[in-house]
Design a protein around this motif. Structure first.
Motif, PDB file in Angstrom:
ATOM      1  N   TYR A 162      -4.759   3.559  17.542  1.00 12.61           N
ATOM      2  CA  TYR A 162      -4.672   3.281  16.112  1.00 12.61           C
ATOM      3  C   TYR A 162      -4.352   1.809  15.854  1.00 12.61           C
ATOM      4  N   ALA A 163      -4.742   1.333  14.681  1.00 15.16           N
ATOM      5  CA  ALA A 163      -4.369  -0.014  14.242  1.00 15.16           C
ATOM      6  C   ALA A 163      -4.566  -0.099  12.741  1.00 15.16           C
ATOM      7  N   LEU A 164      -4.042  -1.153  12.146  1.00 14.19           N
ATOM      8  CA  LEU A 164      -4.355  -1.504  10.766  1.00 14.19           C
ATOM      9  C   LEU A 164      -5.250  -2.737  10.793  1.00 14.19           C
ATOM     10  N   ALA A 165      -6.206  -2.782   9.862  1.00 11.28           N
ATOM     11  CA  ALA A 165      -7.115  -3.921   9.789  1.00 11.28           C
ATOM     12  C   ALA A 165      -7.355  -4.285   8.334  1.00 11.28           C
ATOM     13  N   SER A 211       3.865  -5.522  -3.770  1.00 10.89           N
ATOM     14  CA  SER A 211       2.598  -5.127  -4.374  1.00 10.89           C
ATOM     15  C   SER A 211       1.390  -5.553  -3.552  1.00 10.89           C
ATOM     16  N   ALA A 212       1.613  -6.429  -2.564  1.00 11.72           N
ATOM     17  CA  ALA A 212       0.488  -6.928  -1.768  1.00 11.72           C
ATOM     18  C   ALA A 212       0.036  -5.930  -0.718  1.00 11.72           C
ATOM     19  N   VAL A 213       0.886  -5.004  -0.363  1.00 13.89           N
ATOM     20  CA  VAL A 213       0.575  -4.079   0.727  1.00 13.89           C
ATOM     21  C   VAL A 213       0.127  -2.733   0.173  1.00 13.89           C
ATOM     22  N   THR A 214      -1.158  -2.460   0.311  1.00  8.03           N
ATOM     23  CA  THR A 214      -1.707  -1.140   0.004  1.00  8.03           C
ATOM     24  C   THR A 214      -2.407  -0.633   1.265  1.00  8.03           C
ATOM     25  N   LEU A 215      -2.377   0.676   1.463  1.00 10.98           N
ATOM     26  CA  LEU A 215      -2.894   1.262   2.697  1.00 10.98           C
ATOM     27  C   LEU A 215      -3.944   2.331   2.412  1.00 10.98           C
ATOM     28  N   CYS A 216      -5.002   2.339   3.198  1.00  8.95           N
ATOM     29  CA  CYS A 216      -5.985   3.416   3.213  1.00  8.95           C
ATOM     30  C   CYS A 216      -5.880   4.100   4.573  1.00  8.95           C
ATOM     31  N   VAL A 217      -5.614   5.390   4.585  1.00  9.75           N
ATOM     32  CA  VAL A 217      -5.386   6.105   5.847  1.00  9.75           C
ATOM     33  C   VAL A 217      -6.000   7.492   5.792  1.00  9.75           C
ATOM     34  N   GLU A 218      -6.199   8.082   6.957  1.00  7.14           N
ATOM     35  CA  GLU A 218      -6.625   9.477   7.047  1.00  7.14           C
ATOM     36  C   GLU A 218      -5.448  10.396   6.727  1.00  7.14           C
ATOM     37  N   GLY A 219      -5.755  11.601   6.277  1.00  2.00           N
ATOM     38  CA  GLY A 219      -4.701  12.550   5.993  1.00  2.00           C
ATOM     39  C   GLY A 219      -3.884  12.889   7.213  1.00  2.00           C
ATOM     40  N   GLU A 220      -4.528  13.027   8.368  1.00  2.00           N
ATOM     41  CA  GLU A 220      -3.816  13.356   9.598  1.00  2.00           C
ATOM     42  C   GLU A 220      -2.869  12.221   9.987  1.00  2.00           C
ATOM     43  N   PHE A 221      -3.378  11.008   9.964  1.00  2.00           N
ATOM     44  CA  PHE A 221      -2.566   9.842  10.310  1.00  2.00           C
ATOM     45  C   PHE A 221      -1.365   9.729   9.373  1.00  2.00           C
ATOM     46  N   ARG A 276       1.452  12.356  10.699  1.00  2.00           N
ATOM     47  CA  ARG A 276       1.855  12.495  12.090  1.00  2.00           C
ATOM     48  C   ARG A 276       3.022  11.574  12.415  1.00  2.00           C
ATOM     49  N   ALA A 277       3.939  12.071  13.239  1.00  2.00           N
ATOM     50  CA  ALA A 277       5.079  11.245  13.655  1.00  2.00           C
ATOM     51  C   ALA A 277       4.619  10.010  14.415  1.00  2.00           C
ATOM     52  N   ASP A 278       3.509  10.149  15.183  1.00  2.00           N
ATOM     53  CA  ASP A 278       2.991   8.992  15.905  1.00  2.00           C
ATOM     54  C   ASP A 278       1.916   8.262  15.100  1.00  2.00           C
ATOM     55  N   GLY A 279       1.862   8.565  13.803  1.00  2.00           N
ATOM     56  CA  GLY A 279       0.957   7.900  12.885  1.00  2.00           C
ATOM     57  C   GLY A 279       1.740   7.081  11.870  1.00  2.00           C
ATOM     58  N   LEU A 280       1.389   7.236  10.602  1.00  2.00           N
ATOM     59  CA  LEU A 280       1.974   6.400   9.548  1.00  2.00           C
ATOM     60  C   LEU A 280       3.495   6.529   9.426  1.00  2.00           C
ATOM     61  N   PRO A 281       4.072   7.739   9.357  1.00  2.00           N
ATOM     62  CA  PRO A 281       5.538   7.814   9.206  1.00  2.00           C
ATOM     63  C   PRO A 281       6.289   7.092  10.314  1.00  2.00           C
ATOM     64  N   ARG A 325     -10.415  -3.194  -1.223  1.00  2.00           N
ATOM     65  CA  ARG A 325      -9.836  -2.265  -2.201  1.00  2.00           C
ATOM     66  C   ARG A 325      -8.500  -1.726  -1.724  1.00  2.00           C
ATOM     67  N   CYS A 326      -8.227  -1.863  -0.438  1.00  2.00           N
ATOM     68  CA  CYS A 326      -6.874  -1.687   0.071  1.00  2.00           C
ATOM     69  C   CYS A 326      -6.616  -2.860   1.017  1.00  2.00           C
ATOM     70  N   THR A 327      -5.397  -3.319   1.060  1.00  2.00           N
ATOM     71  CA  THR A 327      -5.104  -4.493   1.893  1.00  2.00           C
ATOM     72  C   THR A 327      -5.305  -4.183   3.356  1.00  2.00           C
ATOM     73  N   TYR A 328      -4.859  -3.005   3.779  1.00  2.00           N
ATOM     74  CA  TYR A 328      -4.944  -2.622   5.181  1.00  2.00           C
ATOM     75  C   TYR A 328      -5.516  -1.213   5.303  1.00  2.00           C
ATOM     76  N   GLY A 329      -6.436  -1.046   6.223  1.00  2.00           N
ATOM     77  CA  GLY A 329      -6.995   0.265   6.494  1.00  2.00           C
ATOM     78  C   GLY A 329      -6.687   0.695   7.915  1.00  2.00           C
ATOM     79  N   GLU A 330      -6.461   1.979   8.093  1.00  2.00           N
ATOM     80  CA  GLU A 330      -6.243   2.533   9.436  1.00  2.00           C
ATOM     81  C   GLU A 330      -7.575   2.577  10.176  1.00  2.00           C
ATOM     82  N   VAL A 331      -7.613   1.992  11.363  1.00  2.00           N
ATOM     83  CA  VAL A 331      -8.839   1.964  12.149  1.00  2.00           C
ATOM     84  C   VAL A 331      -8.542   2.360  13.594  1.00  2.00           C
ATOM     85  N   TYR A 332      -9.609   2.547  14.351  1.00  2.00           N
ATOM     86  CA  TYR A 332      -9.503   2.767  15.785  1.00  2.00           C
ATOM     87  C   TYR A 332      -9.917   1.466  16.452  1.00  2.00           C
ATOM     88  N   THR A 333      -9.143   1.028  17.414  1.00  2.00           N
ATOM     89  CA  THR A 333      -9.241  -0.354  17.870  1.00  2.00           C
ATOM     90  C   THR A 333     -10.547  -0.723  18.549  1.00  2.00           C
TER      91      THR A 333
END
Length: 337
Positions: A166-169, A195-205, A208-213, A244-252
């Motif tokens: 996982y990563a943010l991009a 206000s500068a930090v907005t995130l786009c992520v998958e529901g699973e991510f 998950r404890a090893d994801g966003l939280p 449209r979001c500052t950071y998106g969850e991606v696969y590296t």
């Protein structure tokens, strides 16, 4: 599925969580398929290749080796590379790549119905070996997986730098504006300019404890729910690319990172699990043909995330054939001729 991690980019990509969960869920259907129709057939790999930096002296002459892989783009490419390397070293190769899920190809190698594949260390550690906590050091993670799998009749060769986790991009314009290069800097930005930090992520991510939280906790990053949008994987890349979001969850190692010119934030506290690709070989096969280790070593040494992104993009974005992409790249690198 890859197993992030990490596995993930499929022509059907699956993430770390999906890897762990789906590997188990698909076992019922796939394990039986290994000895049934799943791996009961294969076709000869017939590439016109000769030794380059791989296969000098053709040390696998007389061997008949079966290669397998999962069905997502990156692993298909790696499976093709494995077979091409074996051919250059003199082996006859049976192609049984493209097996759905993780359990099927893994069980094929373990049982000796296939001889080799590239697997991911995090997948093995969590999904196959039953651990819940990844090891933060990539080399330690590989060693732990290697040691645990010896009793299963599987030998892991040294890992590549290809780490599909996982990563943010973010897009290039926002990267220039906020000048963040790692997740600690993202956390600092969230404190200085919430206000500068907005995130786009998958529901699973997102759950998950090893994801966003876990990531938010590890980095001390506070982002209100109103600034976190959950969406499908493919949409995340598009939304991040458009800003449209500052950071998106991606696969590296996803090819869309390169094609959409996204900038990946480094996980500088090594929170996310490591999913380094490494050759997984049936131990009896390796005992009979020990030269396999030397044959694959030059290939593994060249694999990293940039290589994976470029080759994945050729398949997923440009629509090229995974085997042809693998062959052309190996010839360009002088691995085979």
């Amino acid at each position: 599925m890859r197993g992030p991690a990490p596995g993930r980019a499929l022509s059907v990509r699956s993430g770390p969580a999906v890897r762990s969960a789906l590997a188990v869920l698909s076992a019922l259907a796939l394990v039986s398929g290994v000895s049934g129709c799943g791996l009961s057939s294969g076709s000869p790999m017939a590439d016109d290749v000769s030794p380059g930096t791989i296969g000098q002296g053709r040390p696998l002459t007389g061997a008949r080796l079966t290669v397998t892989s999962k069905s997502f783009t990156e692993n298909l490419v790696l499976g093709a590379m494995t077979g091409i390397a074996f051919q250059a070293a003199g082996a006859e190769v049976v192609d049984r790549t493209g097996i759905q899920g993780s359990i099927g190809p893994r069980e094929a190698v373990r049982k000796g119905e296939a001889d080799a594949m590239y697997e991911y260390t995090g997948t093995a550690w969590i999904s196959y070996q039953g651990n819940s906590e990844p090891l933060p050091d990539a080399q330690a993670q590989w060693k732990a997986v290697r040691d645990a799998d010896l009793k299963n009749g599987v030998t892991w060769l040294p890992p590549s730098r290809l780490d599909n986790t996982y990563a943010l991009a973010m897009n290039r314009d926002l990267h220039k504006r906020y000048d963040t290069h790692n997740l600690s800097q993202v956390a600092a930005l969230g404190t200085a300019m919430p206000s500068a930090v907005t995130l786009c992520v998958e529901g699973e991510f997102a759950n998950r404890a090893d994801g966003l939280p876990g990531m938010l906790k590890a980095y001390g990053l506070k982002v209100p729910a109103s600034r976190i949008t959950q969406m499908d994987t493919g949409i995340i890349y598009t939304e991040a690319a458009k800003g449209r979001c500052t950071y998106g969850e991606v696969y590296t190692t996803d090819g869309r990172i390169a094609s959409m010119d996204l900038v990946v934030m480094a996980d500088d506290r090594t929170f996310f699990p490591h999913y380094n690709a490494a050759p997984e070989i049936n131990s009896k096969t390796l005992e009979k043909w020990p030269a396999i280790a030397d044959v694959l070593a030059p290939l593994t040494a060249k694999l990293d995330n940039e290589v994976a992104r470029t080759l994945n993009a050729r398949v997923d974005v440009d629509g090229e054939d995974p085997h042809q992409v693998a062959l052309e790249w190996m010839k360009e690198q002088g691995l085979v001729r």
